[in-house]
Design an enzyme around this catalytic site. Structure first.
Site, PDB file in Angstrom:
ATOM      1  N   HIS A 113      -1.896  -1.000  -4.042  1.00  9.75           N
ATOM      2  CA  HIS A 113      -2.397  -0.828  -4.189  1.00  9.75           C
ATOM      3  C   HIS A 113      -1.942   0.460  -3.305  1.00  9.75           C
ATOM      4  O   HIS A 113      -1.362   0.946  -2.609  1.00  9.75           O
ATOM      5  CB  HIS A 113      -3.287  -1.785  -1.979  1.00  9.75           C
ATOM      6  CG  HIS A 113      -3.941  -1.238  -1.521  1.00  9.75           C
ATOM      7  ND1 HIS A 113      -5.090  -2.071  -1.989  1.00  9.75           N
ATOM      8  CD2 HIS A 113      -3.960  -0.574  -1.064  1.00  9.75           C
ATOM      9  CE1 HIS A 113      -5.790  -1.557  -1.173  1.00  9.75           C
ATOM     10  NE2 HIS A 113      -5.749  -0.508  -0.451  1.00  9.75           N
ATOM     11  N   MET A 146     -11.552   5.236  -1.024  1.00 10.97           N
ATOM     12  CA  MET A 146     -12.084   6.090   0.481  1.00 10.97           C
ATOM     13  C   MET A 146     -13.324   6.666   0.359  1.00 10.97           C
ATOM     14  O   MET A 146     -12.208   8.207   0.531  1.00 10.97           O
ATOM     15  CB  MET A 146     -11.119   5.176   1.494  1.00 10.97           C
ATOM     16  CG  MET A 146     -11.351   4.563   1.935  1.00 10.97           C
ATOM     17  SD  MET A 146      -9.373   4.387   3.225  1.00 10.97           S
ATOM     18  CE  MET A 146      -8.473   3.867   1.541  1.00 10.97           C
ATOM     19  N   ASP A 171      -6.932  -5.586   4.564  1.00 11.06           N
ATOM     20  CA  ASP A 171      -6.253  -4.085   4.711  1.00 11.06           C
ATOM     21  C   ASP A 171      -6.512  -3.807   5.456  1.00 11.06           C
ATOM     22  O   ASP A 171      -7.482  -3.276   6.301  1.00 11.06           O
ATOM     23  CB  ASP A 171      -7.176  -3.190   3.284  1.00 11.06           C
ATOM     24  CG  ASP A 171      -6.355  -1.987   3.102  1.00 11.06           C
ATOM     25  OD1 ASP A 171      -4.965  -2.124   4.088  1.00 11.06           O
ATOM     26  OD2 ASP A 171      -6.572  -1.260   2.413  1.00 11.06           O
ATOM     27  N   SER A 175       0.810  -1.272  -0.201  1.00 16.88           N
ATOM     28  CA  SER A 175      -0.353   0.134   0.359  1.00 16.88           C
ATOM     29  C   SER A 175       1.075   0.573  -0.015  1.00 16.88           C
ATOM     30  O   SER A 175       1.471   1.747   1.106  1.00 16.88           O
ATOM     31  CB  SER A 175      -1.255  -0.033   1.818  1.00 16.88           C
ATOM     32  OG  SER A 175      -0.756   1.362   1.596  1.00 16.88           O
ATOM     33  N   MET A 202      -8.180   8.945  -0.468  1.00 15.51           N
ATOM     34  CA  MET A 202      -9.030   9.400   0.578  1.00 15.51           C
ATOM     35  C   MET A 202      -9.812  11.404   0.573  1.00 15.51           C
ATOM     36  O   MET A 202      -8.874  11.571   0.281  1.00 15.51           O
ATOM     37  CB  MET A 202      -8.323   9.127   2.054  1.00 15.51           C
ATOM     38  CG  MET A 202      -7.646   7.525   2.071  1.00 15.51           C
ATOM     39  SD  MET A 202      -6.906   7.513   3.349  1.00 15.51           S
ATOM     40  CE  MET A 202      -6.181   6.003   3.433  1.00 15.51           C
ATOM     41  N   MET A 237     -12.150  -4.786   5.491  1.00 17.55           N
ATOM     42  CA  MET A 237     -11.136  -4.072   6.336  1.00 17.55           C
ATOM     43  C   MET A 237     -10.694  -4.714   7.337  1.00 17.55           C
ATOM     44  O   MET A 237     -11.322  -5.078   8.254  1.00 17.55           O
ATOM     45  CB  MET A 237     -11.710  -2.324   6.420  1.00 17.55           C
ATOM     46  CG  MET A 237     -11.927  -2.167   5.786  1.00 17.55           C
ATOM     47  SD  MET A 237      -9.792  -1.572   4.088  1.00 17.55           S
ATOM     48  CE  MET A 237      -9.437  -0.732   5.585  1.00 17.55           C
ATOM     49  N   HIS A 292      -8.066   1.442  -4.158  1.00 18.94           N
ATOM     50  CA  HIS A 292      -9.361   1.769  -3.238  1.00 18.94           C
ATOM     51  C   HIS A 292     -10.011   2.480  -2.865  1.00 18.94           C
ATOM     52  O   HIS A 292      -9.079   3.996  -2.130  1.00 18.94           O
ATOM     53  CB  HIS A 292      -8.188   0.893  -1.717  1.00 18.94           C
ATOM     54  CG  HIS A 292      -9.013   0.963  -0.270  1.00 18.94           C
ATOM     55  ND1 HIS A 292      -8.004   0.975   0.578  1.00 18.94           N
ATOM     56  CD2 HIS A 292     -10.473   0.813  -0.051  1.00 18.94           C
ATOM     57  CE1 HIS A 292      -9.045   0.863   1.898  1.00 18.94           C
ATOM     58  NE2 HIS A 292     -10.460   1.015   1.366  1.00 18.94           N
ATOM     59  N   ASP A 329      -4.149   4.198  -2.579  1.00 18.20           N
ATOM     60  CA  ASP A 329      -5.766   4.348  -1.300  1.00 18.20           C
ATOM     61  C   ASP A 329      -5.660   6.070  -1.598  1.00 18.20           C
ATOM     62  O   ASP A 329      -5.075   6.908  -1.071  1.00 18.20           O
ATOM     63  CB  ASP A 329      -4.791   4.115   0.610  1.00 18.20           C
ATOM     64  CG  ASP A 329      -4.773   2.912   0.777  1.00 18.20           C
ATOM     65  OD1 ASP A 329      -5.902   2.359   0.609  1.00 18.20           O
ATOM     66  OD2 ASP A 329      -3.514   2.554   0.933  1.00 18.20           O
TER      67      ASP A 329
HETATM   68  O1  LIG Z   1      -6.477   1.497   3.478  1.00 16.52           O
HETATM   69  C1  LIG Z   1      -6.118   1.361   4.545  1.00 16.52           C
HETATM   70  C2  LIG Z   1      -5.617   2.607   5.490  1.00 16.52           C
HETATM   71  O2  LIG Z   1      -7.339   2.531   5.445  1.00 16.52           O
HETATM   72  C3  LIG Z   1      -4.551   0.609   4.209  1.00 16.52           C
HETATM   73  O3  LIG Z   1      -4.241   0.453   2.754  1.00 16.52           O
HETATM   74  C4  LIG Z   1      -3.364   1.150   4.450  1.00 16.52           C
HETATM   75  O4  LIG Z   1      -2.203   1.944   4.218  1.00 16.52           O
HETATM   76  C5  LIG Z   1      -2.471  -0.121   5.492  1.00 16.52           C
HETATM   77  O5  LIG Z   1      -1.872  -0.080   5.950  1.00 16.52           O
HETATM   78  P1  LIG Z   1      -1.117  -0.788   7.755  1.00 16.52           P
HETATM   79  O6  LIG Z   1      -2.239  -1.072   7.794  1.00 16.52           O
HETATM   80  O7  LIG Z   1      -0.789  -1.799   6.562  1.00 16.52           O
HETATM   81  O8  LIG Z   1       0.070   0.272   8.168  1.00 16.52           O
HETATM   82 CO   LIG Z   2      -6.182   0.416   1.459  1.00 19.34          CO
END
Ligand SMILES: O=C(CO)[C@@H](O)[C@H](O)COP(=O)(O)O
Ligand SMILES: [Co+2]
Length: 229
Positions: free
Chosen positions: A44, A79, A182, A19, A48, A148, A77, A46
């Site tokens: 991956h 969010m 995740d 990620s 947001m 999640m 992903h 993220d």
């Molecule tokens: O979607 C998310 C957080 O919302 C993830 O993809 C995090 O970035 C994962 O990070 P770690 O929990 O492995 O530090």
């Molecule tokens: Co994520």
């Protein structure tokens, strides 16, 4: 833009997906080269919006920039409060698999179907407090369920084992669905997730807080391999 890369994601399983949330965005090109060298097969990303979650990351220009420097499949992903508003721009930016949160939408099946029509893979995500029944209406439409194991929004949170029960249940009810986990995945939590039937393991801190990405991924791969089929 095509579902070909979705097949690559499927074939990579079981696999660790870095990620990029915690990567060095000042050296994105270098980070991508290091991840490819470390054996990463899928990225991956993220996204947001500071509204659906209390954190703000990046949008299409970064996804497009990553696409320019890497051919690896991109698992995006979302969010964000309005996934449909950004789904097509994300596809145009190079996303191969778009995952939206069930908590953000009213009609989960309709959103899944509309994203699927865009020619990419589609996934549905649910937070730890959301019951599996919320995603049930779209499970025959989506390619992937993202369970999640932390509340979406931040890297570095503690693993919530409620995700394991959900994985077991999904594996039983929908054996062909790709299952992704995740949040808080490291060398101790990845084995139980694999035992619960998970295919794709998103990892932020347990890679990016280490100096040697290859060694970090290999520890995680070994933990997956240590779980009997
Ligand atoms: O979607 C998310 C957080 O919302 C993830 O993809 C995090 O970035 C994962 O990070 P770690 O929990 O492995 O530090
Ligand atoms: Co994520």
């Amino acid at each position: 833009m095509s579902r070909d890369k979705l097949e690559l994601i499927r074939k990579s399983a079981p696999s660790v997906l870095p990620s990029l949330l915690l990567c060095d965005f000042g050296d994105l090109k270098g980070e991508l080269a290091r991840l490819e060298d470390a054996g990463a097969e899928v990225l991956h990303l993220d996204v947001m919006d500071g509204n659906f979650v209390g954190n703000l990351t990046y949008g299409m220009p970064i996804v497009e920039g990553i696409r320019r420097h890497s051919d690896l499949p991109m698992d995006v992903h979302l969010m964000i409060t309005d996934p449909l508003a950004y789904a097509k721009p994300m596809v145009d930016a190079g996303a191969d698999l778009l995952t939206f949160h069930v908590e953000a939408v009213d009609d989960v099946a309709a959103v899944a179907a509309q994203i699927r029509e865009m020619g990419v893979g589609v996934g549905v995500a649910l937070n730890p407090e959301t019951p599996l029944s919320a995603i049930e209406p779209c499970l025959d439409i989506v390619d992937l369920a993202l369970v999640m194991s932390v509340k979406a929004g931040f890297g570095g949170q503690k693993f919530n084992p409620v995700a394991l029960d959900k994985l077991r249940s999904l594996k039983q009810s929908h054996p062909k669905l790709l299952l992704e986990i995740d949040g808080g995945i490291d060398a101790t939590t990845i084995g139980p997730a694999r035992e619960a039937g998970c295919d794709l393991f998103v990892v932020g801190s347990a890679i990016f807080k280490k100096d040697d990405y290859k060694a970090a991924i290999s520890v995680l791969d070994d933990a997956i391999a240590g779980v009997a089929e």
